[in-house]
Design an enzyme around this catalytic site. Sequence first.
Site, PDB file in Angstrom:
ATOM      1  N   ASP A  30      -1.916  -0.467   5.729  1.00 22.37           N
ATOM      2  CA  ASP A  30      -2.296   0.096   7.043  1.00 22.37           C
ATOM      3  C   ASP A  30      -3.773   0.424   7.180  1.00 22.37           C
ATOM      4  O   ASP A  30      -4.242   0.749   8.264  1.00 22.37           O
ATOM      5  CB  ASP A  30      -1.521   1.404   7.282  1.00 22.37           C
ATOM      6  CG  ASP A  30      -2.051   2.522   6.399  1.00 22.37           C
ATOM      7  OD1 ASP A  30      -2.215   2.271   5.187  1.00 22.37           O
ATOM      8  OD2 ASP A  30      -2.334   3.615   6.906  1.00 22.37           O
TER       9      ASP A  30
ATOM     10  N   ASP B 219       0.053   5.157   1.177  1.00 23.03           N
ATOM     11  CA  ASP B 219      -0.059   6.081   2.319  1.00 23.03           C
ATOM     12  C   ASP B 219      -0.101   5.332   3.643  1.00 23.03           C
ATOM     13  O   ASP B 219      -0.899   4.420   3.826  1.00 23.03           O
ATOM     14  CB  ASP B 219      -1.325   6.941   2.179  1.00 23.03           C
ATOM     15  CG  ASP B 219      -1.188   7.966   1.085  1.00 23.03           C
ATOM     16  OD1 ASP B 219      -0.571   9.005   1.323  1.00 23.03           O
ATOM     17  OD2 ASP B 219      -1.679   7.693  -0.029  1.00 23.03           O
TER      18      ASP B 219
ATOM     19  N   ASP C 122       0.873  -1.164   0.000  1.00 23.09           N
ATOM     20  CA  ASP C 122       0.000   0.000   0.000  1.00 23.09           C
ATOM     21  C   ASP C 122       0.928   1.237   0.000  1.00 23.09           C
ATOM     22  O   ASP C 122       2.134   1.103   0.242  1.00 23.09           O
ATOM     23  CB  ASP C 122      -0.844  -0.092   1.289  1.00 23.09           C
ATOM     24  CG  ASP C 122      -1.577   1.176   1.602  1.00 23.09           C
ATOM     25  OD1 ASP C 122      -2.310   1.653   0.731  1.00 23.09           O
ATOM     26  OD2 ASP C 122      -1.409   1.702   2.728  1.00 23.09           O
TER      27      ASP C 122
HETATM   28  O1  LIG Z   1      -4.460   3.136  -0.320  1.00 27.56           O
HETATM   29  P1  LIG Z   1      -3.554   4.214   0.179  1.00 27.56           P
HETATM   30  O2  LIG Z   1      -2.318   4.372  -0.641  1.00 27.56           O
HETATM   31  O3  LIG Z   1      -3.244   4.047   1.652  1.00 27.56           O
HETATM   32  O4  LIG Z   1      -4.396   5.562   0.022  1.00 27.56           O
HETATM   33  C1  LIG Z   1      -5.493   5.835   0.899  1.00 27.56           C
HETATM   34  C2  LIG Z   1      -5.716   7.322   0.968  1.00 27.56           C
HETATM   35  O5  LIG Z   1      -4.429   7.879   1.264  1.00 27.56           O
HETATM   36  C3  LIG Z   1      -4.315   9.291   1.263  1.00 27.56           C
HETATM   37  O6  LIG Z   1      -4.928   9.824   2.411  1.00 27.56           O
HETATM   38  C4  LIG Z   1      -4.314   9.426   3.627  1.00 27.56           C
HETATM   39  O7  LIG Z   1      -2.954   9.930   3.663  1.00 27.56           O
HETATM   40  C5  LIG Z   1      -2.850  11.373   3.654  1.00 27.56           C
HETATM   41  C6  LIG Z   1      -1.362  11.715   3.590  1.00 27.56           C
HETATM   42  O8  LIG Z   1      -0.647  11.142   4.643  1.00 27.56           O
HETATM   43  C7  LIG Z   1      -3.534  11.939   4.900  1.00 27.56           C
HETATM   44  O9  LIG Z   1      -3.454  13.361   4.889  1.00 27.56           O
HETATM   45  C8  LIG Z   1      -5.006  11.494   4.891  1.00 27.56           C
HETATM   46  O10 LIG Z   1      -5.644  11.948   6.078  1.00 27.56           O
HETATM   47  C9  LIG Z   1      -5.098   9.977   4.810  1.00 27.56           C
HETATM   48  O11 LIG Z   1      -6.446   9.558   4.675  1.00 27.56           O
HETATM   49  C10 LIG Z   1      -4.876   9.878  -0.004  1.00 27.56           C
HETATM   50  O12 LIG Z   1      -4.811  11.292   0.066  1.00 27.56           O
HETATM   51  C11 LIG Z   1      -6.289   9.388  -0.255  1.00 27.56           C
HETATM   52  O13 LIG Z   1      -6.775   9.897  -1.467  1.00 27.56           O
HETATM   53  C12 LIG Z   1      -6.225   7.873  -0.344  1.00 27.56           C
HETATM   54  O14 LIG Z   1      -7.509   7.349  -0.627  1.00 27.56           O
END
Ligand SMILES: O=P(O)(O)OC[C@H]1O[C@H](O[C@H]2O[C@H](CO)[C@@H](O)[C@H](O)[C@H]2O)[C@H](O)[C@@H](O)[C@@H]1O
Length: 381
Positions: free
Chosen positions: A324, A124, A122
Site C-alpha cells: 500500500d 502495515d 507488505d
Molecule cells: O512496509 P510496511 O510494513 O507497510 O511498514 C511501513 C511503516 O508501517 C508502520 O507505520 C504505518 O502504520 C502504522 C500502524 O498502522 C501507522 O500508525 C503509521 O502512521 C503508518 O506510517 C510502522 O510503524 C513503520 O515503522 C513502518 O515503516
Amino acid sequence: MDRKSNHSAPVLTDPTLMSKSRLGIHSSLYSPPGVVFSPGLFITMQRKKSIKLEDVRSSWLDSMKSSSPTHRKIAKDSGIEILSADADAAYRNWMLKYPSALSAFEHITNYAKGKRLALFLDYDGTLSPIVDNPDCAFMSNAMRAAVRNVAKCFPTAIISGRSRDKVFEFVGLTELYYAGSHGMDIMGPVQSMSNDHPNCIRSTDKQGKEVNLFQPASEFLPMIDEVFRSLVEITKEIKGAEVENNKFCVSVHYRNVDEQSWTTIAQYVHDILKDYPRLRLTHGRKVLEVRPVLDWDKGKAVEFLLESLGLSNCDDVLPIYVGDDRTDEDAFKVLREGNHGYGILVSSAPKESAAFYSLRDPSEVMEFLKSLVLWKESSSP
Ligand SMILES: O=P(O)(O)OC[C@H]1O[C@H](O[C@H]2O[C@H](CO)[C@@H](O)[C@H](O)[C@H]2O)[C@H](O)[C@@H](O)[C@@H]1O
C-alpha cells in the site's frame, strides 16, 4: 516472459496500463536529485550542497501533508469541493487504470496457469489496517489464517519497513519468509545463489531451521542506533511524536502530532540528518523514514528472495506483490519493468502507481488470498 503479447491476459494489453508516462512518474520518487549511483550497493549523496534549507523543508512538508490522504483531503488539494459521490466516481474511474484484483481474478489466474506463483506481502496497511498507534497494528486471526493457508500453497514472504522481529511478532507464522527494514534484513531459504552476496550468512531461525540471513546495511547499525536516540531526545517535547527503531532504519511518526508542529518535526529530522550524509529520508504514511544511503529497497529484496527460492529468471514463475505504501512502489517497478509479475496496490483513494491491479483495503487483500487458495485447490490434480 512477454506479457504484451499474451492474449490470455487481456487486462494487461490495455495500452493505458502499459503507458510509459505512468511508469515514468515513479522513476524519481525515491532518488532525490543529485544522487549518484556508484558500483555496488552504496550511493553517494551530492545534493546537500546545492539545495536550500527552505526548499528541503517545504518539499518535506508538502510530502508530509500529502501522505496518507483521505478522500476529502484529495478533493481539497485539487482545489475543488467534491461530494463523496464524486469521490466514488473518481475511484471507479481510477480503477479503469488499476482494475480490482478481485474483479480481474480470472485474468490473473488464466495468466498464472502452468506457472509457479510466488507471493510477496507488505504488512502495515496491507495485512493490518492503518491505526493511530504503530504498536497496535495487529493482524486479525482471520487474516492470519488466510496468510497461513496461502503460504501452504505458494512460497510467501512478508517485506516490511518494520524490524524483522517486530513483523514476525505481529504475524507469528513460521510458514513464510520475512524481510524487515524495507528489505535490508532478510531471512530466507538456504539456496546456492548465482551471485555472491557478501552480507549473506548462514543462520538458524527460531525453530532451529537453517536459513540465509542477508543484512546489506549491517555496518550502519551503530549509526542508526545513535540517530534513533538523538531523534527520541529531540522530539520528546512534541506531543504525539513517536520514534520507532526498525533496526536498519528509523521511523518518525507524526500521525498523532498537531499539523502545526509538522514543520518543527521536519526541521528536527533535517537538523540531525545534516550530520549524517550516509543516511537519507523517505516518506511513508504519516511517517518520516531515515535509512542508509544504500542501493537496496523492497524491489531488490523481491529479486533477492526470488533468487534464494530458485525462482529467478524462470519464464514459468509469476511473482505477485501486494502493498500500500510508497516504498512498495520499488517492488511494483521491479515486477513491471522486468515484465514478470503483478503489483497490486492497496488503496481506497486514487493514486499513481507502478502496480497493475488494486485492492481497496486489507479485507479485500484477505479475500484475494482466500481466492488464490481456492483456485490452487481447484486446479490441483
Ligand atoms: O512496509 P510496511 O510494513 O507497510 O511498514 C511501513 C511503516 O508501517 C508502520 O507505520 C504505518 O502504520 C502504522 C500502524 O498502522 C501507522 O500508525 C503509521 O502512521 C503508518 O506510517 C510502522 O510503524 C513503520 O515503522 C513502518 O515503516
